[in-house]
Enzyme design. Structure first.
Site, short mmCIF file in Angstrom:
data_model
loop_
_atom_site.label_atom_id
_atom_site.label_comp_id
_atom_site.label_asym_id
_atom_site.label_seq_id
_atom_site.Cartn_x
_atom_site.Cartn_y
_atom_site.Cartn_z
CG HIS A 118 14.03 77.54 51.70
ND1 HIS A 118 14.12 76.91 52.91
CD2 HIS A 118 13.06 76.91 51.01
CE1 HIS A 118 13.24 75.93 52.95
NE2 HIS A 118 12.57 75.90 51.81
C1 UD1 Z 1 11.47 73.66 47.10
C2 UD1 Z 1 10.08 73.28 47.63
C3 UD1 Z 1 10.00 73.61 49.12
C4 UD1 Z 1 11.16 73.00 49.88
C5 UD1 Z 1 12.46 73.44 49.23
C6 UD1 Z 1 13.66 72.83 49.94
C7 UD1 Z 1 8.18 73.52 46.08
C8 UD1 Z 1 7.02 74.36 45.74
N1 UD1 Z 1 9.02 74.05 46.96
O1 UD1 Z 1 11.57 75.07 47.17
O2 UD1 Z 1 8.80 73.10 49.62
O3 UD1 Z 1 11.12 73.44 51.21
O4 UD1 Z 1 12.47 73.02 47.86
O5 UD1 Z 1 14.85 73.29 49.44
O6 UD1 Z 1 8.31 72.44 45.55
N2 UD1 Z 1 17.83 76.08 42.50
C9 UD1 Z 1 19.17 75.90 42.24
N3 UD1 Z 1 19.70 74.65 42.41
C10 UD1 Z 1 18.94 73.60 42.82
C11 UD1 Z 1 17.58 73.82 43.09
C12 UD1 Z 1 17.04 75.06 42.94
O7 UD1 Z 1 19.88 76.82 41.87
O8 UD1 Z 1 19.49 72.50 42.94
C13 UD1 Z 1 17.24 77.41 42.32
C14 UD1 Z 1 16.22 77.37 41.19
O9 UD1 Z 1 16.78 77.76 39.99
C15 UD1 Z 1 15.18 78.34 41.64
C16 UD1 Z 1 15.30 78.35 43.14
O10 UD1 Z 1 16.51 77.73 43.48
O11 UD1 Z 1 15.44 79.63 41.18
C17 UD1 Z 1 14.12 77.69 43.79
O12 UD1 Z 1 14.04 76.29 43.46
P1 UD1 Z 1 12.63 75.50 43.48
O13 UD1 Z 1 12.85 74.05 43.36
O14 UD1 Z 1 11.73 76.16 42.53
O15 UD1 Z 1 12.00 75.81 44.89
P2 UD1 Z 1 12.67 75.86 46.34
O16 UD1 Z 1 12.63 77.27 46.79
O17 UD1 Z 1 13.97 75.15 46.39
#
Ligand code: UD1
Length: 375
Positions: A205
Site C-alpha cells: 500500500h
Molecule cells: C496510512 C499511513 C501509513 C500506514 C497506513 C496503514 C500516513 C501518512 N500514512 O496510509 O503510514 O502504513 O495508513 O494502512 O499517515 N481510505 C479508505 N478507507 C479508510 C482509510 C483510507 O478508503 O478507512 C482511502 C483514503 O480515501 C485514501 C487512501 O485510502 O484515498 C489512503 O488513506 P490515508 O489514510 O491517506 O493513507 P494510507 O495509505 O492508508
C-alpha cells in the site's frame, strides 16, 4: 492521571490496545481513547476495535481522508479544541502516521506532555511521509519509548537527551501474544481453499509502490507470474484498490489463477493468515516485525526500512521489484534468514510502560524528566 491514547489508522490500533488494557487495571490511571478518524472503514478500523476488545473511542475527531496538509491540519484543529476542553496529564502517540505528528504538534504547543511509543525508528528517507512524521514527533515528544536498541542509537545520534529515552520493547508483540489463542483457533486459509504453508501472503500500500501506474503495473505482472509457483492471497488496502481500479489493473491480477484479492482482513483473521503462510511479500512496517518474531520469511518491497533490526536479527529481506522472482525461488527452495530473539519483544511492553508511569505518576512530567529517576 488522564492519559490520552491517540489512534488514527490501522497500524495504530494494535499499539494502543495492550496499553489501554494494562492502564485500565490501574486505579491511578484514566486511559482515554482519541480516534482521529484517519481510517474510517469498517474493515480498516471497527474490525480492529472488536478483535482487540477496545471500547468505542471516548472521542472521535472524524477527520477522514485528504492531502497530507489537510489531514494534519484537520487533526490539529479538532484535537486542540479537545485538549482545551479538558487538559490531559499525558498524550501518548504511536507509530508514524499523519495523526501521530498532528496530535503531537497540537499538544506540545499547549504545553501538554507527549510520549511517543515506537520512537527512534528511521529509514533515512525523507521521501516517505512517515519519516517526516517520525522526525517531527520525536523532536517534540517529552518521553521517547523505543522498540529496539537501534532506535535508541538513532535518537542519541540526533542529540536527544538520554533521560528522555526508554527502551520498552515492541508493543505489537503484546497484541500478538494477547490474542495468540484466538489467532491459532482460526483456519482462515480454508476460506481461500488453501493449506498451511501452501501460500504466500501479500500486502502492498506504500505510495512509492502503488501510486505510480508504471511500477504498479510491473508489480501486478510479477505477482501474476508468482502464482505459477505458489498461490497468493493479497488483501487489498483501499489506497491500492483505488489505484488498481483507476489503472484497470484488477483484470490483470484476476488473470492469475490462484490469486485471491479480498478486502483487508481483521487483525485476528489476518494474523492467522500470517501464522500459516509460507512467506510474506509486503511493504508494511509492522509485518516486517511480526514475521521476524514468528520466524516467517518476509520480502519487503522497499529500498530501505526504518526497522533494520528485522534484517540484522530477523527474517526480513529488502527487495527490488526486479529481484522478487529470484528471492521467491530462494525461499521456496528452503533458503531464508533465521531469526534471533530480540530483547523486549516478549509481550510485556505495556507492563513496562505502566511500571514506568506508575513510578513517575506522582510527579509532574516536566520535573520527572529533568530528574535522574531511572526507567
Ligand atoms: C496510512 C499511513 C501509513 C500506514 C497506513 C496503514 C500516513 C501518512 N500514512 O496510509 O503510514 O502504513 O495508513 O494502512 O499517515 N481510505 C479508505 N478507507 C479508510 C482509510 C483510507 O478508503 O478507512 C482511502 C483514503 O480515501 C485514501 C487512501 O485510502 O484515498 C489512503 O488513506 P490515508 O489514510 O491517506 O493513507 P494510507 O495509505 O492508508
Amino acid at each position: 492521571m488522564l492519559i490520552h491514547l491517540i489512534c488514527a489508522a490501522r497500524p495504530n490500533f494494535m499499539k494502543i490496545a495492550p496499553l489501554y488494557h494494562a492502564l485500565k487495571k490501574e486505579d491511578w490511571a484514566e486511559p482515554y481513547i482519541v480516534h482521529t478518524g484517519q481510517h474510517y472503514d469498517l474493515n480498516m478500523s471497527d474490525a480492529f476495535f472488536k478483535d482487540l476488545s477496545l471500547p468505542e473511542p471516548n472521542l472521535h475527531l472524524g477527520v477522514g481522508s485528504g492531502t497530507h496538509a489537510e489531514q494534519t491540519g484537520k487533526v490539529m484543529i479538532s484535537y486542540e479544541k479537545a485538549l482545551m476542553d479538558r487538559r490531559p496529564d499525558l498524550v501518548v502517540v504511536v507509530g508514524d502516521v499523519n495523526s501521530t505528528m498532528a496530535a503531537t504538534l497540537a499538544a506540545s504547543k499547549l504545553g501538554v506532555k507527549v510520549a511517543h511509543l515506537e520512537a527512534g525508528l528511521r529509514a533515512f528517507d525523507r521521501t516517505m511521509p512517515e519519516e517526516i512524521n517520525r522526525v517531527v514527533t520525536d523532536s517534540l515528544a517529552d518521553i521517547l519509548w523505543t522498540p529496539s536498541p537501534d532506535a535508541v542509537e538513532n535518537l542519541i545520534r540526533e542529540g536527544v537527551s538520554p533521560d528522555k529515552i526508554h527502551n520498552v520493547g515492541n508493543i505489537m508483540i503484546d497484541s500478538l501474544e494477547m490474542l495468540r489463542g484466538k489467532i491459532e483457533q482460526q483456519d482462515v486459509y480454508r476460506d481461500f481453499g488453501l493449506q498451511p504453508q501452501g501460500y504466500c501472503l501479500v500486502t502492498l500500500h506504500r505510495p512509492s509502490n502503488v501510486d505510480n501506474p508504471e511500477s504498479l503495473t510491473r508489480l501486478c505482472k510479477i505477482l501474476v507470474q508468482m502464482t505459477e509457483k505458489i498461490p497468493l492471497v493479497f488483501p487489498v488496502h483501499p489506497r491500492t484498490r483505488k489505484n488498481l481500479e483507476q489503472n484497470n489493473l484488477l483484470d490483470i491480477l484476476r488473470n492469475g489463477n490462484g490469486l485471491s484479492l479480498p478486502d483487508p482482513l481483521s487483525y485476528i483473521r489476518f494474523m492467522n493468515m500470517v501464522f500459516n503462510c509460507r512467506f510474506v511479500v509486503t511493504d508494511s512496517g509492522g509485518i516486517q516485525e511480526e514475521t521476524t518474531y514468528l520466524g516467517i520469511p518476509c520480502l519487503t518491497v522497499r529500498p530501505n526500512t526504518e526497522r533494520p533490526i528485522t534484517i540484522t536479527n530477523g527474517t526480513n529481506q529488502l527487495c527490488k521489484l526486479e529481484e522478487l522472482t529470484d528471492k521467491v525461488d530462494a525461499i521456496l527452495s528452503g533458503s531464508s534468514p533465521q531469526a534471533k530473539k530480540i530483547e523486549f519483544w516478549d509481550g510485556r511492553t505495556a507492563d513496562r510502560i505502566v511500571a514506568f508511569l506508575r513510578r513517575h505518576q506522582a510527579f509532574p512530567v516536566a520535573r520527572r524528566l529533568s530528574s535522574q529517576l531511572p526507567c
